[in-house]
Design a protein around this motif. Structure first.
Motif, PDB file in Angstrom:
ATOM      1  N   LYS A 115     -38.440  68.454 -13.762  1.00  0.00           N
ATOM      2  CA  LYS A 115     -38.224  69.683 -12.890  1.00  0.00           C
ATOM      3  C   LYS A 115     -39.541  70.937 -13.340  1.00  0.00           C
ATOM      4  O   LYS A 115     -39.897  71.189 -12.284  1.00  0.00           O
ATOM      5  N   ASN A 116     -39.943  70.646 -14.503  1.00  0.00           N
ATOM      6  CA  ASN A 116     -41.112  71.487 -14.881  1.00  0.00           C
ATOM      7  C   ASN A 116     -42.581  71.015 -14.499  1.00  0.00           C
ATOM      8  O   ASN A 116     -43.319  71.450 -15.386  1.00  0.00           O
ATOM      9  N   ASN A 117     -42.456  69.786 -13.965  1.00  0.00           N
ATOM     10  CA  ASN A 117     -43.629  69.300 -13.409  1.00  0.00           C
ATOM     11  C   ASN A 117     -43.822  68.921 -11.763  1.00  0.00           C
ATOM     12  O   ASN A 117     -44.070  67.852 -11.392  1.00  0.00           O
ATOM     13  N   PRO A 118     -43.568  69.922 -11.070  1.00  0.00           N
ATOM     14  CA  PRO A 118     -43.038  69.816  -9.742  1.00  0.00           C
ATOM     15  C   PRO A 118     -44.191  69.438  -8.971  1.00  0.00           C
ATOM     16  O   PRO A 118     -44.315  68.549  -7.977  1.00  0.00           O
ATOM     17  N   ASP A 119     -45.623  69.478  -9.409  1.00  0.00           N
ATOM     18  CA  ASP A 119     -46.489  69.047  -8.880  1.00  0.00           C
ATOM     19  C   ASP A 119     -47.224  67.897  -9.256  1.00  0.00           C
ATOM     20  O   ASP A 119     -48.387  67.340  -8.801  1.00  0.00           O
ATOM     21  N   GLN A 120     -46.692  67.179 -10.288  1.00  0.00           N
ATOM     22  CA  GLN A 120     -47.033  65.845 -10.957  1.00  0.00           C
ATOM     23  C   GLN A 120     -46.224  64.862 -10.997  1.00  0.00           C
ATOM     24  O   GLN A 120     -45.048  65.384 -10.896  1.00  0.00           O
ATOM     25  N   VAL A 121     -46.471  63.613 -11.312  1.00  0.00           N
ATOM     26  CA  VAL A 121     -45.639  62.572 -11.219  1.00  0.00           C
ATOM     27  C   VAL A 121     -45.103  62.385 -12.749  1.00  0.00           C
ATOM     28  O   VAL A 121     -46.037  62.699 -13.745  1.00  0.00           O
ATOM     29  N   VAL A 122     -43.827  62.349 -12.933  1.00  0.00           N
ATOM     30  CA  VAL A 122     -43.644  62.125 -14.354  1.00  0.00           C
ATOM     31  C   VAL A 122     -42.828  60.640 -14.368  1.00  0.00           C
ATOM     32  O   VAL A 122     -42.022  60.333 -13.475  1.00  0.00           O
ATOM     33  N   ILE A 123     -43.578  59.751 -15.054  1.00  0.00           N
ATOM     34  CA  ILE A 123     -42.983  58.122 -15.391  1.00  0.00           C
ATOM     35  C   ILE A 123     -42.329  58.075 -16.544  1.00  0.00           C
ATOM     36  O   ILE A 123     -42.689  58.573 -17.597  1.00  0.00           O
ATOM     37  N   ILE A 124     -41.037  57.793 -16.329  1.00  0.00           N
ATOM     38  CA  ILE A 124     -40.153  57.538 -17.572  1.00  0.00           C
ATOM     39  C   ILE A 124     -39.940  56.079 -17.469  1.00  0.00           C
ATOM     40  O   ILE A 124     -39.814  55.154 -16.523  1.00  0.00           O
ATOM     41  N   ASP A 125     -40.282  55.429 -18.781  1.00  0.00           N
ATOM     42  CA  ASP A 125     -40.776  53.961 -19.002  1.00  0.00           C
ATOM     43  C   ASP A 125     -39.380  53.558 -19.613  1.00  0.00           C
ATOM     44  O   ASP A 125     -39.408  53.598 -20.896  1.00  0.00           O
ATOM     45  N   GLU A 126     -38.663  52.886 -18.916  1.00  0.00           N
ATOM     46  CA  GLU A 126     -37.229  52.638 -19.336  1.00  0.00           C
ATOM     47  C   GLU A 126     -37.172  51.131 -19.796  1.00  0.00           C
ATOM     48  O   GLU A 126     -36.024  50.523 -19.523  1.00  0.00           O
ATOM     49  N   ALA A 127     -38.142  50.514 -20.635  1.00  0.00           N
ATOM     50  CA  ALA A 127     -38.026  49.066 -20.986  1.00  0.00           C
ATOM     51  C   ALA A 127     -36.640  48.832 -21.816  1.00  0.00           C
ATOM     52  O   ALA A 127     -36.345  47.900 -21.603  1.00  0.00           O
ATOM     53  N   TYR A 128     -36.159  49.761 -22.403  1.00  0.00           N
ATOM     54  CA  TYR A 128     -35.048  49.450 -23.265  1.00  0.00           C
ATOM     55  C   TYR A 128     -33.860  50.424 -22.900  1.00  0.00           C
ATOM     56  O   TYR A 128     -32.989  50.229 -23.735  1.00  0.00           O
ATOM     57  N   ILE A 129     -33.732  50.772 -21.648  1.00  0.00           N
ATOM     58  CA  ILE A 129     -32.772  51.580 -21.408  1.00  0.00           C
ATOM     59  C   ILE A 129     -31.407  50.748 -21.241  1.00  0.00           C
ATOM     60  O   ILE A 129     -30.259  51.558 -21.609  1.00  0.00           O
ATOM     61  N   ASP A 130     -31.149  49.562 -21.349  1.00  0.00           N
ATOM     62  CA  ASP A 130     -30.082  48.818 -21.171  1.00  0.00           C
ATOM     63  C   ASP A 130     -29.300  48.786 -22.430  1.00  0.00           C
ATOM     64  O   ASP A 130     -28.172  48.280 -22.431  1.00  0.00           O
ATOM     65  N   PHE A 131     -29.899  49.243 -23.505  1.00  0.00           N
ATOM     66  CA  PHE A 131     -29.435  49.155 -24.729  1.00  0.00           C
ATOM     67  C   PHE A 131     -29.035  50.698 -25.078  1.00  0.00           C
ATOM     68  O   PHE A 131     -28.683  50.818 -26.367  1.00  0.00           O
TER      69      PHE A 131
END
Lengths: 351, 351
Positions: free
Chosen positions: A171-187
């Motif tokens: 939300k606080n980067n409205p003019d930029q891309v935020v990449i969330i790298d969820e390689a481990y999210i399923d754990f």
């Protein structure tokens, strides 16, 4: 160095992956692979595909696989991008969303490939310090100049940041891309995928290498607003028309279709993780509260490097990073119950 | 276009590959695939590998495959680089050896991915005109500012330039890298590989997609002086540690090991090509003297675009490029004897 090298080659500082060994007697707990094989349906699908047309190019658009992934996450196929491992998807994302001259931010202790991509593509970066307990300083990612990338759960710390923290950063980067790298999210608990409809600057990257037991097949994917996905497609189609081979496409699709197997094997790893964390604490380790398929630990009296070397001598590979802040930590992948029992047995002698 | 796109995305002009169709009743002569399946040993090797460890990462260095290729061409493993199709190897080569601001040269009628890579990586290029008979103007590649890339045999023209012409170009660019893209060399005479020991600025790129029937598996390779190979490894290790999956590594290795099958299937294609060229000439086509697994033809009276559309309606796909100099030509892949008979039968009605 050679006079034929481009300035790009000269500025690279290549990533060094964890050791890959093929000896069967080694307990390999150093590259966060899944100790269980993929769903049996993967092999069936590959066998069928192999009998078809290896001499013909695969689908350049990988529509079927994108649709399959979309179905699971409640997205359309054009909100999904697939690539040759999440490393390739990350590389394309650096090309597509980050700009030389605009500073991006990522955590100071994080996936060590981010500075490597940055150097390759001449992207300036700022490493944001973590708190002393390795948690994120959420506010320090706000209003970045060039964008943000961070793993959640973070690697190698194993810590998961709650979704409201991630949402604040997006939300606080409205003019930029935020990449969330969820390689481990399923754990871990919730994925940021559910925020995609709300934020058009959010890209979520996942992989089949960990929770779906397909590190050997090289299939990663990104999910986000279709205009972000279109950017990735443009980069890919300017780089390599066919990044996923026929067998990888078929195998990954089958893995996504076997939800029962997926839940069962991730469930087993989570159970082994919880048990292992308890045992390691009992042996005098400080164990960070992991939500990944690995634990990040430091011992009260024995140095991490000593333990790493002694374990290696005993046929057990874990990962030690010779880096500021974490040089006294070990990253240990969660293996099978049997592998963890062997690890614990050795550690009992060493600490 | 979106405000989140980098300047790199904005300047892309993505490559458009030939149509990929999965209907079995289509005669597919549009993307220069091999009409014959790969060696049976490829499937055997993939089946064995599949039973091993799909959950573990593949070798990041691909040493075994590099050694196997090296053995065939009389090179050491560190004079060989492997990648995810020759398109990825080409992309890495543009990154490793060409420099923004230094003009590279390639033929004006050539592989249409070269301008795509150039735009992606902001490399300035000069398209060198061909002679009226589509042969190379050898001298015009001498003393390039930024390097040279050219396919031999050229695509889509199918013409082969003799090795002494290639050598002159390499010799007269002593300070720049000359890349010879030999995707179709196994259907022609001599490869430039034999010049590698003599010239440290020569990179030869080949693929398993054509002569080894593995378009579906995505394995390409480059051969050259070890310092050129080291540059490619540095780029790859800054981009994606594991570009070739376990099955592709195993399948490609098996394909290289079956020289008998390779010679037999390329021999069949060459024989069908020679026969087809004769028949097409008899139907009023001007047929360029092909040394590839495709022919490049134009008809005395019927427009290429008309033929392309009419053949498509009849279930036969060939490639038509809507581009200057070649808009009245068709590129037709050499299929099986049966496929070519179907093509000829249809053409007889259309011309």
């Amino acid at each position: 160095m050679s006079k034929y090298w481009s300035s790009m080659v000269k500025r690279t500082e290549p990533y060094v992956p964890g050791e890959q060994v093929e000896q069967l007697d080694i307990v390999k707990l150093n590259t966060n692979e899944n100790p269980y094989p993929p769903s049996p349906k993967v092999k069936d699908a590959i066998s069928v595909e192999m009998e078809r047309s290896l001499q013909l190019y695969p689908s350049p658009t990988a529509d079927e696989l994108r649709q399959t992934i979309g179905n699971i996450y409640g997205l359309t196929a054009d909100e999904v991008f697939v690539g040759n491992g999440s490393d390739e998807v990350l590389a394309f994302s650096f090309m597509a969303f980050f700009e030389p001259g605009k500073v991006i931010r990522f955590p100071s202790v994080s996936y060590s490939f981010y500075p490597v991509y940055s150097k390759l593509f001449a992207i300036t970066y700022e490493e944001v310090a973590l708190n002393d307990d390795f948690t994120l300083r959420v506010g320090e990612y706000f209003q970045s100049e060039g964008g943000v990338i961070l793993p959640n759960p973070n690697a190698p710390t194993s810590l998961y940041a709650k979704l409201d923290s991630i949402e604040l950063i997006v939300k606080n980067n409205p003019d930029q891309v935020v990449i969330i790298d969820e390689a481990y999210i399923d754990f871990a608990s919730e994925s940021a995928v559910k925020l995609i409809q709300k934020y058009d600057n959010l890209l979520v990257i996942q992989t089949t290498s960990k929770s779906r037991s397909l590190a050997g097949l090289r299939v990663g994917y990104a999910m986000g607003n279709r205009s972000l996905i279109e950017a990735l497609v443009r980069i890919k189609d300017s780089f390599n028309s066919y990044t996923l081979d026929r067998l990888a496409l078929a195998g990954a699709k089958a893995a996504f279709e076997d939800e029962v197997y997926f839940k069962e094997s991730t469930g087993k790893i989570i159970a082994t993780r919880e048990k292992t964390m308890g045992i390691l604490k009992g042996l005098g380790f400080n164990v960070l509260p992991s939500q990944a398929n690995f634990v990040f630990v430091t011992h009260a009296t024995v140095a991490a490097e000593t333990l790493y070397l002694q374990l290696k001598e005993e046929g057990i590979l874990v990962r030690h990073f010779n880096k500021p802040f974490i040089e006294n930590y070990l990253r240990i992948t969660i293996g099978t119950e049997e592998q963890m029992a062997r690890l614990v047995e050795k550690l009992k002698k060493l600490v």
